[in-house]
Write a protein that holds these residues in place. Structure first.
Motif, PDB file in Angstrom:
ATOM      1  N   ARG A 109      -1.052  10.862  -2.123  1.00  0.00           N
ATOM      2  CA  ARG A 109      -1.370   9.694  -1.312  1.00  0.00           C
ATOM      3  C   ARG A 109      -2.733   9.878  -0.625  1.00  0.00           C
ATOM      4  O   ARG A 109      -3.545   8.967  -0.594  1.00  0.00           O
ATOM      5  CB  ARG A 109      -0.269   9.484  -0.272  1.00  0.00           C
ATOM      6  N   THR A 159      -6.370   7.980  -1.357  1.00  0.00           N
ATOM      7  CA  THR A 159      -7.183   7.389  -0.290  1.00  0.00           C
ATOM      8  C   THR A 159      -8.638   7.816  -0.433  1.00  0.00           C
ATOM      9  O   THR A 159      -9.556   6.994  -0.331  1.00  0.00           O
ATOM     10  CB  THR A 159      -6.658   7.841   1.087  1.00  0.00           C
ATOM     11  N   ILE A 187       2.038   3.614   0.160  1.00  0.00           N
ATOM     12  CA  ILE A 187       2.523   3.634   1.537  1.00  0.00           C
ATOM     13  C   ILE A 187       3.971   3.188   1.582  1.00  0.00           C
ATOM     14  O   ILE A 187       4.804   3.798   2.231  1.00  0.00           O
ATOM     15  CB  ILE A 187       1.723   2.681   2.449  1.00  0.00           C
ATOM     16  N   LEU A 214      -2.795   1.795  -3.602  1.00  0.00           N
ATOM     17  CA  LEU A 214      -2.673   2.570  -2.375  1.00  0.00           C
ATOM     18  C   LEU A 214      -1.575   2.003  -1.481  1.00  0.00           C
ATOM     19  O   LEU A 214      -0.782   2.737  -0.894  1.00  0.00           O
ATOM     20  CB  LEU A 214      -4.018   2.530  -1.645  1.00  0.00           C
ATOM     21  N   VAL A 252      -8.048  13.332   6.199  1.00  0.00           N
ATOM     22  CA  VAL A 252      -7.549  12.861   4.913  1.00  0.00           C
ATOM     23  C   VAL A 252      -8.211  13.623   3.764  1.00  0.00           C
ATOM     24  O   VAL A 252      -7.553  14.034   2.804  1.00  0.00           O
ATOM     25  CB  VAL A 252      -7.751  11.334   4.779  1.00  0.00           C
ATOM     26  N   TYR A 260       2.838  13.579  -1.408  1.00  0.00           N
ATOM     27  CA  TYR A 260       2.098  13.394  -0.152  1.00  0.00           C
ATOM     28  C   TYR A 260       0.623  13.668  -0.347  1.00  0.00           C
ATOM     29  O   TYR A 260      -0.239  12.946   0.125  1.00  0.00           O
ATOM     30  CB  TYR A 260       2.667  14.312   0.929  1.00  0.00           C
TER      31      TYR A 260
END
Lengths: 311, 331
Positions: free
Chosen positions: A278, A282, A257, A253, A56, A275
């Motif tokens: 995101r 995180t 999703i 967050l 991530v 993308y």
């Protein structure tokens, strides 16, 4: 704390190597297959624990073009800061950071005060008070009212909709942590308390000036457990907070999703790298926990150990 | 709720008095301030528990009402057992109850097993620093929220755009067909179990390692003298001596068996209807029912059913465990 294995391992092998003219001393240390397998198992599990974090973090620095094809990457190539610059250019991330910090700080303070107080009264061992109070704090571990009454209570009776206190108050007392603290408080030396009593100190004075200063380690433990719980909390936020400006990080967050389209709200640019954002979001959300973890980790272990072995 | 509080504070006050009465030399004024002190200390927690733990318990009367917001808890008409009937005859109940039980038994068995295994393996590691390092690393997943776990899982199974994902890339390498994970309900109980083990394995191992540390060294020394290998000692000494700890965790887990781990499941599955057949549990069902149809009565009835069964289970489990090992029971 380390273990039973050290003395056993250091002991010269009494049975298997009876001939004193055995191989060199070094070879005696050769680990058994079981030990080797254990090392392999632990290392493998540790790698599995770390890999998602790495993916991530690496992904959050990888350009959207690559990311949208593979969805992950082990190395940021081509390197890109687009997501972070987009996120931090908008105001939403700051608002939600503020919300999460408010919930965490205020929540932890309330929780630690309430938990320490009741734990001390339970630990005092007063006849007719301490045991009923312990049962009173224990029952909620076994039986809960569930979602619906809680929802009615917070939204209809207390009118806390869209308030951060709707997230804080329902989880401000964790019975498990009350009992962790009770088991620590029970070990407070009686002589010190008696001395304070003879000097004429009242219960409040004893608690604040004698007991609390002696209890810094356990306060640190329960404060950290509460802080992590508040930082990660999203269920109550999901239920009670509907105004986007008041969303804590976890809820932002979660919205990312359910729909990548929500990512566009975060920044100011219209063609946002959704993308990548995101993943960057995180990282922003777990960052503080991961940074604090190396320093706080031993307290968590201590807390669990206290709770598990009951002092 | 105010009466409850009153009872608590009066009983505190009485014992405070008896206690200071036994202390020689205390005068009346001081006794009063002492009582007041203990009440002040216990009050915040007592108020919070009364309102947010016991309040909702009382609020379960909604389960027997035809609740509507305008009339509130006290004004809504009574409905008897209609709400329960509605849930159990609606058809979905069997599926949801089965999923809840099945998933929780899987989670409980897998996390306890992983915890014991990891603790035993960690115990083999020589050197304080190395051991602590590995313990810290495997404890990390416990500290991330279900939402973050969900994002991690997407990177493995789908990739943000729905194509790709690490697992499918691996299956490609071995020439296996790619699977569109998020539309395939079959493997999900196992995927969720892996997620649970990932998140809770380290946590459980910390508890079990503490229990292993508490085992007296002499037991292992006796094992060494008898010529036991380390594997034999783990299996014949450590595992049996971990049983009491495992029993406590099992009892606590059994008590939660009817609660469906809402966080993990909802964060990962969300409103993805294709996966409901294997992943929808009581809590996620209640949450959706509340949010979409706003049916307070039925959802409260399910909640009450869940709490009662959970309570009965934990009491039974505690009694069974008490018969087993008297000295390790709770409370």
């Amino acid at each position: 704390m380390t273990t039973v294995d050290t003395p056993a391992a250091a002991r010269p092998r009494p049975v298997s190597a009876t001939p004193p003219t055995g191989p060199r001393v070094r070879q005696r240390q050769r680990p058994e297959p079981f030990t080797v397998a254990s090392y392999v198992g632990v290392i493998a599990f540790a790698v599995v624990c770390i890999v998602p974090f790495w993916m991530v973090v690496a992904g959050s620095f990888t350009a959207e073009s690559t990311l949208s094809k593979t969805g992950y990457s082990f190395w940021p190539d081509p390197f890109s800061l687009d997501a972070y610059s987009t996120i931090f250019a908008g105001s939403r991330v700051w608002l939600s950071y503020g919300a999460t910090i408010f919930i965490t700080v205020v929540g932890t303070v309330i929780a630690v005060i309430a938990t320490s107080g009741i734990a001390w009264v339970i630990a005092r061992g007063l006849p007719l008070v301490s045991r009923p109070l312990a049962v009173f704090a224990y029952i909620p571990m076994l039986f809960t009212g569930g979602l619906v009454p809680m929802y009615i209570l917070v939204t209809q009776v207390l009118q806390l909709r869209d308030s951060w206190f709707a997230v804080i108050l329902p989880m401000a007392i964790a019975p498990f942590l009350v009992f962790v603290q009770v088991s620590f408080f029970r070990a407070t030396p009686q002589e010190i308390l008696d001395a304070a009593r003879i000097d004429g100190a009242g219960e409040l004075r004893i608690f604040f000036q004698v007991v609390l200063p002696l209890s810094k380690p356990v306060i640190a433990v329960i404060a950290l457990f509460y802080a992590v719980a508040f930082w990660n909390e999203w269920f109550h936020a999901l239920l009670f907070i509907s105004e986007p400006a008041k969303y804590p990080l976890q809820l932002v967050l979660q919205n990312l999703i359910t729909s990548v389209a929500n990512a566009a709200d975060l920044g100011t640019v219209s063609a946002a790298p959704v993308y990548q954002m995101r993943l960057a979001m995180t990282v922003i959300t777990i960052g503080p926990i991961l940074l604090a973890y190396p320093f706080a980790q031993r307290y968590f272990v201590k807390g669990l150990t206290l709770g598990a072995t009951k002092g | 709720m105010s009466t409850d509080l009153g009872i608590a504070s009066t009983s505190l006050a009485t014992t405070g008095n008896t206690r200071s009465g036994t202390t020689p030399g205390g005068n009346r004024r001081k006794m009063r301030s002492r009582d007041y002190g203990l009440v002040v200390l216990a009050a915040p927690a007592v108020i919070l528990l009364v309102v947010f733990a016991y309040g909702p318990m009382a609020g379960l009367v909604v389960a027997f009402q035809d609740f509507n917001v305008a009339d509130g808890v006290f004004g809504s008409p009574w409905a008897g057992f209609e709400n329960f009937e509605f849930f159990f005859t609606s058809g979905g109940a069997g599926r949801i109850l089965w999923n809840t039980l099945f998933l929780n038994i899987l989670f409980l068995a897998a996390t306890l097993g992983a915890g014991v295994l990891l603790a035993i393996m960690l115990n083999e590691i020589r050197g304080r620093v190395t051991k602590r390092f590995f313990q810290s690393v495997i404890f990390v997943p416990y500290f991330v929220s279900p939402i973050v776990v969900s994002i991690f899982l997407q990177a493995f199974l789908a990739g943000p755009s729905g194509r790709g994902g690490l697992v499918n890339d691996l299956t490609d390498v071995f020439g296996l067909p790619s699977i569109s994970w998020y539309t395939e309900p079959g493997p999900w109980p196992w995927i969720l179990t892996v997620v649970k083990v990932w998140q809770m394995g380290g946590y459980m191992s910390v508890i079990f390692l503490a229990a292993i540390t508490a085992i007296p060294e002499e037991v292992y020394e006796a094992g060494v003298i008898d010529g036991a290998s380390r594997a034999q000692m783990a299996l014949r000494i450590t595992v049996p001596l971990l049983k009491p700890t495992a029993a406590i965790l099992l009892v606590l887990g059994v008590g939660r068996i009817f609660y469906g781990d809402f966080g993990t499941i909802y964060a990962i599955v969300g409103d993805n209807g294709t996966l409901f057949s294997t992943t929808d549990v009581i809590d996620t069902y209640v949450f959706r029912a509340l949010r979409t149809i706003g049916d307070f009565g039925t959802t409260a009835a399910i909640g009450l059913f869940q709490s009662v069964i959970g309570f009965v289970l934990v009491v039974v489990a505690t009694l069974v465990q008490r018969r087993y090992a008297k000295e390790t029971s709770l409370l």
